[in-house]
Design a protein around this motif. Structure first.
Motif, PDB file in Angstrom:
ATOM      1  N   ILE A  20       0.850  -1.195   0.000  1.00  0.00           N
ATOM      2  CA  ILE A  20       0.000   0.000   0.000  1.00  0.00           C
ATOM      3  C   ILE A  20       0.882   1.238   0.000  1.00  0.00           C
ATOM      4  O   ILE A  20       1.747   1.392   0.859  1.00  0.00           O
ATOM      5  CB  ILE A  20      -0.937   0.018   1.233  1.00  0.00           C
ATOM      6  N   GLY A  21       0.653   2.117  -0.968  1.00  0.00           N
ATOM      7  CA  GLY A  21       1.314   3.428  -0.971  1.00  0.00           C
ATOM      8  C   GLY A  21       0.527   4.373  -0.087  1.00  0.00           C
ATOM      9  O   GLY A  21       1.024   4.879   0.913  1.00  0.00           O
ATOM     10  N   THR A  22      -0.734   4.621  -0.455  1.00  0.00           N
ATOM     11  CA  THR A  22      -1.665   5.374   0.382  1.00  0.00           C
ATOM     12  C   THR A  22      -3.014   4.664   0.316  1.00  0.00           C
ATOM     13  O   THR A  22      -3.326   3.974  -0.651  1.00  0.00           O
ATOM     14  CB  THR A  22      -1.847   6.838  -0.079  1.00  0.00           C
ATOM     15  N   VAL A  34      -0.862   2.429  -5.296  1.00  0.00           N
ATOM     16  CA  VAL A  34       0.261   1.500  -5.223  1.00  0.00           C
ATOM     17  C   VAL A  34       1.332   1.922  -6.219  1.00  0.00           C
ATOM     18  O   VAL A  34       1.055   2.645  -7.175  1.00  0.00           O
ATOM     19  CB  VAL A  34      -0.177   0.039  -5.510  1.00  0.00           C
ATOM     20  N   ALA A  35       2.545   1.438  -6.004  1.00  0.00           N
ATOM     21  CA  ALA A  35       3.648   1.710  -6.934  1.00  0.00           C
ATOM     22  C   ALA A  35       3.399   0.966  -8.240  1.00  0.00           C
ATOM     23  O   ALA A  35       2.758  -0.096  -8.255  1.00  0.00           O
ATOM     24  CB  ALA A  35       4.968   1.262  -6.315  1.00  0.00           C
ATOM     25  N   ALA A  36       3.923   1.503  -9.337  1.00  0.00           N
ATOM     26  CA  ALA A  36       3.742   0.881 -10.650  1.00  0.00           C
ATOM     27  C   ALA A  36       4.294  -0.543 -10.674  1.00  0.00           C
ATOM     28  O   ALA A  36       3.729  -1.420 -11.331  1.00  0.00           O
ATOM     29  CB  ALA A  36       4.405   1.732 -11.730  1.00  0.00           C
ATOM     30  N   ALA A  37       5.360  -0.789  -9.934  1.00  0.00           N
ATOM     31  CA  ALA A  37       5.955  -2.129  -9.896  1.00  0.00           C
ATOM     32  C   ALA A  37       5.016  -3.153  -9.255  1.00  0.00           C
ATOM     33  O   ALA A  37       5.098  -4.349  -9.552  1.00  0.00           O
ATOM     34  CB  ALA A  37       7.279  -2.083  -9.136  1.00  0.00           C
ATOM     35  N   LEU A  95      -8.374   2.129  -7.637  1.00  0.00           N
ATOM     36  CA  LEU A  95      -6.970   1.744  -7.585  1.00  0.00           C
ATOM     37  C   LEU A  95      -6.215   2.726  -8.471  1.00  0.00           C
ATOM     38  O   LEU A  95      -6.581   2.923  -9.628  1.00  0.00           O
ATOM     39  CB  LEU A  95      -6.795   0.307  -8.099  1.00  0.00           C
ATOM     40  N   ARG A  96      -5.169   3.349  -7.920  1.00  0.00           N
ATOM     41  CA  ARG A  96      -4.405   4.339  -8.692  1.00  0.00           C
ATOM     42  C   ARG A  96      -2.924   4.009  -8.621  1.00  0.00           C
ATOM     43  O   ARG A  96      -2.399   3.624  -7.580  1.00  0.00           O
ATOM     44  CB  ARG A  96      -4.640   5.747  -8.139  1.00  0.00           C
ATOM     45  N   THR A  97      -2.271   4.186  -9.769  1.00  0.00           N
ATOM     46  CA  THR A  97      -0.821   4.062  -9.821  1.00  0.00           C
ATOM     47  C   THR A  97      -0.272   5.152 -10.725  1.00  0.00           C
ATOM     48  O   THR A  97      -0.923   5.556 -11.690  1.00  0.00           O
ATOM     49  CB  THR A  97      -0.377   2.662 -10.309  1.00  0.00           C
TER      50      THR A  97
END
Length: 199
Positions: A20-22, A34-37, A95-97
Motif C-alpha cells: 500500500i502506498g496510500t 500503489v507503486a507501478a511495480a 486503484l491508482r498508480t
C-alpha cells in the motif's frame, strides 16, 4: 467512514499490506494507491482474495497531473485510475498508480486480470500516451490513423496541430496546419474591471 467502508479499509490493509502506498477515503469510496511495480500483482490480489473479490473493472482512465489544483504538483505527471466493483461483497473502490517516467509513461496492462480493461487501456494510450506493456493490441481507438500527439494531455493545444478540409480542386479531404490563431478563452465573470470600455 461508514462501517462498510471501514471493513473494506481493514481488509485492504490486511491483504495488501506493505504494498500500500496510500489508502484513503474520498467521495464515499476508498482509493488505494500503489507503486507501478506492484500494480499488476495488487490487481490480481484484489480480484482473487476472498476478503476482497473485486470481480469487475468498470472503468479505467488516464490522468495528467501536470497542473492540478492551485499549486504546482511535485512528483510523477501521469497516473492510471481503475474503478472496481465487488459483486460478492457489494462494494466499490479506486486503484491508482503513477507512471514512473514522464517521457514514456508506462504501466503493465491489467487485461490478464480483467478483460474489460482492453478498450479502456487503448483509450488511455490514445488520449494520454500511456503505454500498457503486455496489452495484446495497443493502438489508437478514438483519433484518426495519422493523428499526432495525445489530445487529453494538458499541454496539447485546444485547436490541435492540424485541420482537415475538403479541397474541391483535388476532390478529396486534405490535412494542413491549423490556420486559426490560438486565443485565451476567459469567462466573462473573471475579466478585468472596465474590460469593455472604449468599444
Amino acid at each position: 467512514m461508514t462501517p462498510k467502508l471501514q471493513r473494506l479499509h481493514d481488509a485492504l490493509q490486511t491483504v495488501i499490506g506493505g504494498r500500500i502506498g496510500t489508502l484513503k477515503e474520498s467521495f464515499g469510496e476508498i482509493t488505494l494507491e500503489v507503486a507501478a511495480a506492484d500494480y499488476l500483482a495488487v490487481a490480481q490480489t484484489l480480484r482473487d482474495a476472498p476478503e476482497l473479490r473485486f470481480e469487475e473493472l468498470i472503468d479505467l482512465c488516464g490522468v495528467d497531473y501536470s497542473t492540478y489544483g492551485d499549486v504546482p504538483r511535485e512528483g510523477p505527471r501521469f497516473a492510471v485510475v481503475v474503478h472496481l466493483t465487488s459483486v460478492s461483497h457489494n462494494w466499490r473502490m479506486r486503484l491508482r498508480t503513477f507512471c514512473p517516467e514522464e517521457e514514456l509513461p508506462m504501466v503493465e496492462s491489467v487485461m490478464p486480470v480483467w478483460a474489460s480493461a482492453n478498450w479502456y487501456e487503448r483509450e488511455a494510450f490514445d488520449l494520454y500516451g500511456i503505454v500498457f506493456s503486455g496489452h495484446p493490441d495497443l493502438r489508437r481507438i478514438l483519433t484518426d490513423y495519422g493523428f499526432i500527439g495525445h489530445p487529453f494531455r494538458k499541454d496539447f493545444p485546444i485547436s490541435g496541430y492540424v485541420e482537415m478540409r475538403y479541397d474541391p480542386d483535388q476532390k478529396r479531404v486534405i490535412y494542413q496546419p491549423v490556420s486559426i490563431e490560438p486565443r485565451e478563452v476567459t469567462p466573462r465573470i473573471v475579466r478585468e474591471e472596465h474590460y469593455a470600455e472604449g468599444e
